[in-house]
Design an enzyme around this catalytic site. Structure first.
Site, mmCIF file in Angstrom:
data_model
loop_
_atom_site.group_PDB
_atom_site.id
_atom_site.type_symbol
_atom_site.label_atom_id
_atom_site.label_comp_id
_atom_site.label_asym_id
_atom_site.label_seq_id
_atom_site.Cartn_x
_atom_site.Cartn_y
_atom_site.Cartn_z
ATOM 1 N N ASP A 85 0.803 -1.233 0.000
ATOM 2 C CA ASP A 85 0.000 0.000 0.000
ATOM 3 C C ASP A 85 0.830 1.274 0.000
ATOM 4 O O ASP A 85 0.381 2.316 0.472
ATOM 5 C CB ASP A 85 -0.972 -0.001 1.193
ATOM 6 C CG ASP A 85 -0.285 0.382 2.493
ATOM 7 O OD1 ASP A 85 0.912 0.108 2.638
ATOM 8 O OD2 ASP A 85 -0.953 0.986 3.355
ATOM 9 N N GLU A 86 2.052 1.197 -0.497
ATOM 10 C CA GLU A 86 2.919 2.385 -0.495
ATOM 11 C C GLU A 86 3.589 2.553 -1.846
ATOM 12 O O GLU A 86 4.055 1.567 -2.437
ATOM 13 C CB GLU A 86 4.092 2.168 0.453
ATOM 14 C CG GLU A 86 3.878 2.391 1.885
ATOM 15 C CD GLU A 86 5.156 1.958 2.593
ATOM 16 O OE1 GLU A 86 5.907 2.835 3.014
ATOM 17 O OE2 GLU A 86 5.401 0.748 2.677
#
Ligand code: DCP
Length: 577
Positions: free
Chosen positions: A120-121
Site C-alpha cells: 500500500d505504499e
C-alpha cells in the site's frame, strides 16, 4: 548495513503515498455499510478473537491498536466490526488487497516514475512534471488554489493565530521563494490532485509526503493521517530530524539503532549531527558511516526505481506457541499449501506481466527443543525455480531438509537423520520466488524463453533434476537472514532509503541445471555469469569479496573448483557436474 547514495545535483520532487488503514478501506469498499463505523481487519485464527492487522481510524479514536487481539478491541470498542482476512488453503489470502494496491498504482503511475514499495505504499518521482508546471504555470500566478492543496501541512510554517489555509496559500504562492521551495509547492499541487484522482477511481483515501528525497517524503507521509499531505521544505529538515527518535526509522532499528544509543548516546536522528563523518566511519565502517552522516542532514540520494511490479513473490505462515510444527510431515503439508499459492502467483505474473521467476528461496524460523537459548538461525536456502506446484513443492521440501540438516548439524541422509530426532520446532515458514525477469520481447512462452537463453542441455523447465544443495549466504553484517512479515505482505520490500534486499538476501550459485543463473561449461565445470549476479546482493558482500568477484567472475570465465582458494569460494562454491 545501509550504504550512502550520492545526492543528485538538481533538486528533485519526490512523493511518498501511503494508503490509509488500507485493508480496512478495501473491506469497506466491498461492504459499504461498514463505512464510517469502527472496524478492523483480523487474521483468521481465533485465539482471543484473532490478531488485528489493520485498524480503521474510527476504531483508533476509541483506543483500538494493531497490537491488540479481537477480544481486547471489543472491550475498548464494543461496536467494532471485526472483518476476517480472506482465507485460502488454510492461510490468509491477500489477493484482494494486492489487487486493490495495483489499482492505486495504475492511477499514480500516470504522473511520474513510480516505485511500488509495499502492498500500500508508492514512491513517485514527479520532478519532471513539477518542473514543467513551474515553467508554464507557477503557483504564484494561480488565481485560486484547490481546497485539498490548502489543507496541506508545510513543515516549519508555524501555526499562529492566522488562518492555516491562508498561510499555506501564501507559502505556496510566494514569488520570492527559492527554486527548491517553488518545486515543492508545485509538487504539493500535483500530489493533491493525484490523491483526489485515486479517491475518485478507487474510492480509497491516502496520505502523502512531499520532499526532495525518498527518505524525507516517507517520514512526512505518516505525520498527518488520514487523507492529508505534508511538505518538507529544506529549511525545516533539521527541525524534523532533531525530534525524530532513531527507532522511528526502519533502517536505524535493530543492532545499529541499539549501538547508536549505547555507544554514541544518540536518541534522535538529529543527535547524529554532532559527529564527524570520520568518527561515524570509524564506528560503523565507511559506507554506513557516510550514510549516517547524510541521514543526519536529511540527505539521501536513493532514486525512485521505476518499478510497479513486486521484485519478488512470497508467501509464508507463522506457527506460534503450541502450533509450532514438529514433524517433517507437517512441514511438508504446509510447504505444499505455500507452494500451491506461490505457483498460482508466479503463473499469473507470467501470464499478466510476462515475467519469469528464476529462483526459489525457502526461509524458516526455528528453535531447538533442548536448546532454547541458542541464537542459531535456520539457514535460508535457494535453488533454481521450476514452474508447477508439484515441482515447487518437491524442491522446497529438499531445500527444507537440507537446511534442517545444517541447522541441526546432521550429516546423514536417511529419513531418521533428516528428521533430526524431531528435536526442533518450526515457528515460521515461507517460500519466495525471486530474481524475477521480464521475458525478452517477442518471446511468448516460458519454454521458449529458457530455450533461447540456455543451451539445450539445461534449458527445459520441464526436465526433472536433482536439487543440489545451494550455497546460501546471509548478509555479512550478520543481520537476520530473513525478517519475514509472515502471512502479510511478503511480496514486497518495504525498505526506506536503503539498498534493496539488505537483510534478507541469500546468494545461491552452484546448482546443477540452473535454468538461467549459470551454465555448465563444455568441460563439465561451472561457469558463473557475473552480469547475472544481482548488484544489490553484490553490494552487501564484504569489500574484499566484492573485489574478488569482480576480478574472478568475469563473464564466461571458468569458476574455481569447489573448496579451492579463499574469499569468494567460501560463498560461491561451484558444484561439479
Ligand atoms: N499489515 C499486516 N500486518 C502488519 C502490518 C500491516 O497485514 N503487521 C497490512 C494491513 C495494513 C497494510 O498492511 O492495512 C498496510 O500497513 P500500514 O502499516 O501502512 O498500515 P495501515 O495502512 O493499516 O494504516 P495507516 O493508515 O496507519 O498507514
Amino acid at each position: 548495513m545501509p550504504v550512502a547514495h550520492p545526492e543528485p545535483q538538481d533538486a528533485r520532487v519526490i512523493a511518498h503515498i501511503d494508503m490509509d488503514c488500507f485493508y480496512v478501506q478495501v473491506e469497506q469498499r466491498k461492504q459499504p455499510e461498514l463505512r464510517g463505523k469502527p472496524a478492523a481487519v483480523i487474521q483468521y485464527n481465533s485465539w482471543k478473537g484473532g490478531a488485528l492487522i489493520a485498524v480503521g481510524y474510527e476504531a483508533r479514536a476509541f483506543g483500538v491498536k494493531r497490537s491488540m487481539r479481537g477480544d481486547e478491541a471489543k472491550k475498548v470498542c464494543p461496536d467494532i466490526q471485526l472483518i476476517q482476512v480472506p482465507v485460502a488453503r488454510d492461510k490468509s489470502d491477500l489477493t484482494l488487497y494486492r489487487d486493490a494496491g495495483s489499482e492505486v498504482v495504475a492511477v499514480l503511475a500516470r504522473k511520474g516514475r513510480c516505485e511500488r514499495a509495499s502492498i500500500d505504499e508508492v514512491y513517485l518521482d514527479i520532478t519532471d512534471v513539477a518542473t514543467s508546471m513551474l515553467l508554464e504555470n507557477p503557483p504564484e500566478v494561480l488565481e485560486s488554489v484547490d481546497e485539498e492543496v490548502l489543507k496541506s501541512h508545510i513543515l516549519g510554517v508555524n501555526k499562529d493565530d492566522r488562518d492555516q489555509k491562508q498561510m499555506v496559500k501564501e507559502w505556496l504562492c510566494r514569488n520570492d521563494a527559492d527554486n527548491h521551495d517553488k518545486l515543492l509547492a508545485c509538487g504539493a499541487i500535483i500530489v493533491a490532485k493525484l490523491r483526489k484522482e485515486v479517491l475518485t477511481v478507487t474510492e480509497f483515501t491516502c496520505s502523502a509526503g512531499i520532499a526532495h528525497n525518498k527518505m524525507l517524503a516517507k517520514l512526512a507521509s505518516g505525520m498527518h493521517k488520514p487523507a492529508q499531505q505534508t511538505v518538507v521544505p529544506s529549511a525545516s529538515i533539521n527541525e524534523l530530524l532533531a525530534s525524530l527518535p532513531v527507532k522511528k526509522m526502519k533502517q536505524l532499528g535493530g543492532k545499529l539503532g541499539a549501538s547508536l544509543e549505547s555507544d554514541l548516546g544518540v536518541h534522535n536522528v538529529g543527535d547524529l549531527l554532532q559527529f564527524s563523518e570520520e568518527k561515524l566511519q570509524n564506528h560503523y565502517g565507511v559506507n554506513t558511516g557516510t550514510w549516517l552522516w547524510n541521514v543526519a542532514r536529511g540527505m539521501s540520494g536513493e532514486e525512485v526505481k521505476g518499478r510497479i511490479l513486486p521484485k519478488s513473490q512470497g508467501c509464508g505462515k507463522t506457527f506460534p506457541g503450541p502450533r509450532a510444527l514438529r514433524t517433517i510431515e507437517s512441514v511438508e503439508h504446509w510447504l505444499g499449501a505455500l507452494c500451491e499459492e506461490l505457483s498460482d502467483r508466479v503463473e499469473s505474473d507470467l501470464k499478466q506481466n510476462k515475467r519469469v521467476a528464476q529462483t526459489l528461496t525457502l526461509h524458516a524460523r526455528a528453535y531447538k527443543v533442548d536448546d532454547s537459548e541458542s541464537q542459531k538461525k535456520f539457514p535460508s536456502k535457494s535453488c533454481p525455480l521450476r514452474y508447477g506446484s508439484a515441482k515447487l513443492h518437491e524442491d522446497a521440501r529438499k531445500l527444507f531438509e537440507s537446511a534442517l540438516r545444517e541447522y541441526m548439524g546432521i550429516y546423514g541422509t536417511d529419513k531418521q537423520a533428516v528428521a533430526g530426532g524431531n528435536n526442533w520446532r518450526i515457528i515460521g515458514l515461507s517460500v519466495a520466488a525471486t530474481n524475477i525477469l521480464a521475458t525478452p520481447q517477442g518471446v511468448t512462452s516460458i519454454t521458449k524463453f529458457f530455450s533461447t537463453s540456455n543451451p539445450p542441455s539445461s534449458s527445459s523447465l520441464e526436465c526433472d533434476r536433482n536439487i543440489q544443495e545451494s550455497i546460501s549466504f546471509s548478509t555479512p553484517s550478520g543481520c537476520e537472514a530473513a525478517t519475514l512479515d509472515m502471512d502479510h505482505t511478503l511480496d514486497m520490500d518495504q525498505e526506506l532509503g536503503q539498498p534493496s534486499s539488505s537483510n534478507e538476501e541469500t546468494i545461491h550459485l552452484g546448482d546443477k541445471d540452473t535454468g538461467g543463473l549459470h551454465q555448465p561449461s563444455s568441460s563439465g565445470g561451472w561457469v558463473y555469469k557475473y552480469d547475472e549476479i544481482d548488484s544489490s546482493v553484490l553490494k552487501e558482500l564484504p569489500l574484499e569479496i566484492q573485489e574478488e568477484v569482480r576480478r574472478n567472475l568475469q563473464p564466461q570465465k571458468r569458476a574455481k573448483k569447489a573448496g579451492t582458494g579463499s574469499g569468494i569460494a567460501r560463498y560461491f562454491t561451484p558444484i561439479k557436474k
